[in-house]
Design an enzyme around this catalytic site. Structure first.
Site, PDB file in Angstrom:
ATOM      1  N   GLY A 129       0.940  -1.269  -0.009  1.00 47.37           N
ATOM      2  CA  GLY A 129       0.107   0.095  -0.136  1.00 47.37           C
ATOM      3  C   GLY A 129       0.889   1.151   0.126  1.00 47.37           C
ATOM      4  CB  THR A 130       1.210   3.860  -2.222  1.00 48.20           C
ATOM      5  OG1 THR A 130       0.025   3.999  -2.688  1.00 48.20           O
ATOM      6  CG2 THR A 130       2.107   2.769  -2.969  1.00 48.20           C
TER       7      THR A 130
END
Length: 266
Positions: free
Chosen positions: A47-48
């Site tokens: 996830g960013t």
């Protein structure tokens, strides 16, 4: 003679010295249930970008929806922002599966503490406990499964919103205004630096959050921008004296339309 009758009930904290930590209980009784590294060679989605900012009366914790694995998009509707309990929220960046497991454990940790002691842990205590759990993940972080959450909530003692961020070793810092992390954290923070103002309204804070994530998506390939045609918008938890509540899609869409309208001169 047995001393069972002298022990305090669980609602009063249980026996003297009882540990109300769910994480410690699982580590002691069911260590196999704690997060484990994937098999060697398995690619792990990440996830960013996630952000947090304070506004008048509370905090917003927000994140984009993209998860990537190498150069591939694994998921464009991933949820990275969660309510931790009634008055706090957590957003995750890093190894996706590992991060979500830590979120679930953290939610159970707070619920377990409240049931065992009959009291709500302070916001400072929640932030400290999350740092200890991240520190417990450090052996996996060394293997590349880094988890770096943001944590925010409403401090019922101070009557204000507060934000915390962490490093992979569990180190904890408090931010006075805004924070961003993840692969798109740098452009998101630059956007927040330009737009954030002390005492801003909830409406303005939602708009600034959307703009920061939009700016990050335009600079970082691993960050997904809003996509109105597919109904994909960032997710946000808004925490104030009324508790932690997820922002509606309509509220976020209004913020997005305002940002795009300004850029197009409408």
């Amino acid at each position: 003679m047995s001393d069972d009758g002298l022990q305090a009930p669980l609602s009063l904290g249980g026996p003297i010295g009882a540990n109300p930590s769910f994480f410690d209980l699982v580590a002691r009784e069911r260590p196999e249930a704690l997060p484990k590294p994937p098999p060697v060679g398995v690619t792990v989605p990440h996830g960013t970008t996630v952000i947090g900012l304070r506004f008048d009366g509370g905090v917003i914790v927000a994140g984009d929806r993209r998860a990537t694995s190498g150069f591939s998009i694994e998921d464009d509707k991933m949820r990275k922002v969660f309510a931790a309990d009634d008055y706090s929220a957590i957003a995750i960046a890093g190894a996706a599966g590992q991060a979500i497991e830590i979120v679930k454990l953290f939610q159970l940790e707070l619920e377990h503490y409240e049931k065992i002691t009959g009291d709500r842990v302070s916001l400072e205590g929640k932030a400290n406990r999350l740092g200890q759990m991240i520190r417990g993940n450090f052996p996996l972080a060394v293997q590349g499964l880094v988890v770096v959450p943001l944590f925010g909530g409403f401090d019922e003692l101070r009557r204000e919103g507060r934000l915390f961020h962490y490093d992979a070793t569990g180190g904890r810092w408090e931010e006075d205004d805004y924070v961003a992390t993840g692969s798109g954290g740098r452009p998101a923070k630059s956007s927040l630096k330009k737009r954030w103002r002390p005492g801003m309204s909830r409406e303005d804070a939602v708009k600034v959050s959307v703009e920061a994530l939009l700016d990050a998506s335009q600079e970082d390939a691993a960050t997904g921008g809003p996509d109105p045609s597919r109904g994909i918008y960032p997710t946000m938890q808004i925490v104030n004296a009324d508790g932690a509540n997820e922002a509606s899609e309509e509220e976020i869409r209004v913020g997005y339309d305002a940002v795009v309208g300004e850029r197009e001169g409408r």
